[in-house]
Design an enzyme around this catalytic site. Structure first.
Site, short mmCIF file in Angstrom:
data_model
loop_
_atom_site.label_atom_id
_atom_site.label_comp_id
_atom_site.label_asym_id
_atom_site.label_seq_id
_atom_site.Cartn_x
_atom_site.Cartn_y
_atom_site.Cartn_z
CG HIS A 277 48.53 -5.42 58.70
ND1 HIS A 277 48.08 -5.11 57.44
CD2 HIS A 277 47.51 -5.12 59.54
CE1 HIS A 277 46.84 -4.65 57.52
NE2 HIS A 277 46.46 -4.66 58.79
CD GLU A 278 47.01 -5.70 63.21
OE1 GLU A 278 46.48 -4.60 63.49
OE2 GLU A 278 46.51 -6.51 62.41
CG HIS A 281 46.73 -0.46 61.18
ND1 HIS A 281 46.14 0.10 60.08
CD2 HIS A 281 46.40 -1.78 61.15
CE1 HIS A 281 45.50 -0.85 59.40
NE2 HIS A 281 45.64 -1.99 60.03
CD GLU A 357 42.99 -2.83 58.03
OE1 GLU A 357 43.99 -3.59 58.01
OE2 GLU A 357 42.56 -2.34 59.08
#
Ligand SMILES: [Zn+2]
Length: 419
Positions: A277-278, A281, A357
């Site tokens: 997920h990070e 970004h 997000e």
């Protein structure tokens, strides 16, 4: 003058009552009916006691947030109205004739009074967080962070404010445009030094001890084109039970960081999902998009501040004993305007952030190819951070940079079903 002060205080009390009523009575925070019994329903993964505590803690936290919100504005406003802004300038001028030092002294007193006024609510936040088992940091450790933050704030502001007032004094018409142009490299500089200079002031960073896990994370990173050859873990277990991870910095200073709490509370697959997920970004340029957005926003913000500060000083300058923007005494006015503009922009920046997000969640499922661990990770994060199930609309609007956990889990569940 007395009338202004009493009106402000009465206004604040009425506001506080309205906010408290909204959070404890008015707002509907129950789970949407269609989600009952699904994996997004906290009743399926939290005990009754955990559910009750989560709800109670969220309400308290939201109330404190709204109570704190206008404190800064009231502080600057009263400082102007009561002549404090001008008085502090007088103290600074008495000590030294050098403008650079005067600015430092001015900032010291401004930060000092602001800290004192904010202290009761900050302490209450810390106390409750500890009481509910989120923070595990000792009072002395917490105080140490406050003191570091105090001096760090003064030092950074010193540089910014010095530059700003040189420009205001030299270019009374165009200072805002030049300040904006100088602001851009400053933002990049801050981003560059953040992971290597600022963050280590607060926490200990080490290389990830678990080399096997590091390898798996770096494998993911290379799939996501992240130029990192190392993963850092930060010692947070002595401070908090919360879980977090991030990719930070720009260029060669990019760092993949995870809190050690993540390592003890999540299983490997869950950790990899959070890391993916990070990386999402990073790979989707969310940091760059965010900065670009801020740079565009700040152009208009600087202009609006120039315009409104000028008008306000024309009108009230005499009463506030501030005859021009050139004087350091105008700093609280500038800070008040900055803070108000940032607040007004926050619903937009929050909405953009919530969208990003969500995109990062989608990216992570696709990169790891497995949504089940994601659901479990989010359930564990809800439990360990006492995340609010379904935040009231206004709280979401002003505070939520992430979608609520219910929304995130519900999406993952739909994704699993559609596969
Ligand atoms: Zn994220």
């Amino acid at each position: 003058m007395k009338k202004t002060v009493s009106l402000t205080l009465v206004g604040y009390i009425l506001y506080a009552l309205a906010v408290t009523f909204y959070i404890w009575v008015g707002a509907d925070t129950s789970l949407p009916a269609e989600l009952a019994g699904t994996k997004a329903d906290p009743a399926t993964f939290l005990s009754n006691k955990e559910l009750m505590i989560t709800e109670e803690y969220s309400k308290i936290r939201n109330t404190i947030y709204f109570l704190t919100l206008p404190v800064e504005w009231i502080f600057y406003f009263l400082l102007l109205v009561l002549g404090g802004a001008r008085a502090i300038q007088g103290w600074a001028e008495k000590v030294t004739k050098y403008k650079t030092l005067q600015t430092g002294i001015y900032l010291f007193w401004l930060t000092f009074f602001s800290t004192v006024i904010h202290y009761p609510l900050s302490y209450l936040r810390y106390f409750l967080s500890k009481d509910y088992g989120i923070t595990v940091q000792s009072y002395s450790g917490w105080m140490r962070d406050q003191v570091v933050g105090f001096w760090e704030g003064i030092l950074i502001m010193w540089i910014v404010v010095l530059l700003l007032y040189v420009l205001i004094r030299k270019f009374s018409k165009w200072w805002w445009a030049i300040a904006w142009a100088c602001f851009i490299p400053l933002v990049f500089f801050m981003m560059y030094i953040q992971p290597v200079v600022i963050d280590p002031l607060y926490n200990d960073f080490t290389e990830l001890q678990d080399k096997e896990l590091e390898e798996k994370i770096l494998d993911l990173a290379s799939e996501a084109d992240i130029p990192a050859d190392r993963v850092y873990e930060v010692n947070m277990a002595e401070k908090t039970n919360s879980i977090n991870a991030y990719v930070t910095g720009v260029g060669g200073n990019s760092r993949i960081v995870l809190w050690d709490t993540l390592l003890t509370r999540l299983k490997e697959e869950e950790i990899l999902f959070i890391m993916a997920h990070e990386m999402g970004h990073y790979d989707m340029n969310h940091i760059v998009i965010g900065i670009t957005g801020y740079i565009v926003f700040s152009f208009f913000a600087f202009y609006l501040i120039h315009l409104s500060a000028g008008r306000l000083l024309n009108r009230f300058g005499q009463r506030w004993k501030i005859n021009s923007l050139n004087q350091l005494a105008s700093l609280p006015l500038l800070l008040l305007l900055v803070s108000l503009l940032l607040f007004l922009a926050s619903p937009v920046t929050n909405a953009v952030s919530r969208y990003q997000e969500h995109r990062a969640d989608v990216y992570a499922i696709e990169l790891t190819g497995n949504a089940e661990p994601a659901i479990e990770a989010f359930q564990e994060i809800t439990r360990s951070s006492l995340s609010e199930v379904n935040p009231p609309a206004l709280v979401k609007f002003f505070r939520y940079t992430h979608p609520s956990m219910v929304d995130r889990i519900a999406y993952l569940e739909r994704y699993v079903k559609e596969e």
